[in-house]
Write an enzyme that holds these catalytic residues in place. Structure first.
Site, PDB file in Angstrom:
ATOM      1  N   HIS A 121      -7.699  27.072 -11.210  1.00 57.42           N
ATOM      2  CA  HIS A 121      -6.320  26.604 -11.160  1.00 57.42           C
ATOM      3  C   HIS A 121      -6.244  25.094 -11.201  1.00 57.42           C
ATOM      4  O   HIS A 121      -7.220  24.397 -10.937  1.00 57.42           O
ATOM      5  CB  HIS A 121      -5.588  27.149  -9.925  1.00 57.42           C
ATOM      6  CG  HIS A 121      -6.089  26.640  -8.613  1.00 57.42           C
ATOM      7  ND1 HIS A 121      -5.735  25.413  -8.102  1.00 57.42           N
ATOM      8  CD2 HIS A 121      -6.905  27.201  -7.695  1.00 57.42           C
ATOM      9  CE1 HIS A 121      -6.315  25.245  -6.917  1.00 57.42           C
ATOM     10  NE2 HIS A 121      -7.037  26.313  -6.650  1.00 57.42           N
ATOM     11  N   CYS A 137     -11.816  28.293  -4.444  1.00 57.87           N
ATOM     12  CA  CYS A 137     -11.452  28.381  -5.862  1.00 57.87           C
ATOM     13  C   CYS A 137     -12.166  27.303  -6.675  1.00 57.87           C
ATOM     14  O   CYS A 137     -12.856  26.451  -6.135  1.00 57.87           O
ATOM     15  CB  CYS A 137      -9.947  28.204  -6.023  1.00 57.87           C
ATOM     16  SG  CYS A 137      -8.974  29.607  -5.424  1.00 57.87           S
TER      17      CYS A 137
END
Length: 174
Positions: A121, A137
């Site tokens: 992301h 992440c």
């Protein structure tokens, strides 16, 4: 723009390498987990092993769109917004949601990448790349995730490992 069929994330290099038909087409800086590598739920670590892109979220959203719970809040990240919400782990622009492919290692039970909500992301441009700082992440610059997003099909193969850049990754991009 070529469609990628394989992505390699190198923890050592803090880089994403994108391939199509065995050719290196893309090399992007990333930021993986501050806590290092690991697969356990709640660890805040980046999971290793074979994965696939399970879902793509955010097509058509503006650059730096704020996503919470995989939905656009209607906000665009700014320094003022960041000041209003200190300490928030910003998920911006696009999400490529990962699913593990190795039962017992990164799939099912307490090691399930998908249930851990592990994504590629965007992140604020104020955050450094090339340095592990995420909560698990794989963070990218907003312009990089915007570029990557249309090139990655759902089910695209992806490997995350600790190995440094292999010799093939030093080759100039096609």
């Amino acid at each position: 723009m070529a469609t990628l069929d394989f992505i390699h994330i190198s923890i050592a290099d803090q880089r994403l390498y994108g391939f199509a038909d065995g050719r290196l087409l893309l090399r992007l800086p990333v930021s993986t987990a501050l806590n290092g590598v690991g697969e356990q739920n709640g660890s805040g670590c980046t999971p290793r092993g074979r994965h696939q892109v399970r879902a793509k979220i955010g097509a058509g959203l503006p650059l730096a769109a704020v996503l919470r719970g995989r939905r656009w809040t209607g906000e665009i990240w700014s320094a003022a917004l960041a000041e209003a919400f200190p300490g928030r782990d910003w998920i911006l622009t696009r999400i490529l949601w990962l699913s593990g492919c190795e039962p017992g290692r990164n799939r099912m039970g307490n090691v399930d990448t998908f249930r851990r909500y592990i994504y590629l992301h965007g992140t604020p441009d104020t955050e450094p790349m090339g340095k592990p700082l995420s909560h698990g992440c794989i963070r990218l610059r907003n312009v990089d995730i915007e570029q990557l997003f249309p090139q990655v099909p759902v089910n695209c193969a992806l490997v995350i490992d600790e190995a440094p850049c292999p010799d093939w990754a030093a080759i100039p991009l096609d």
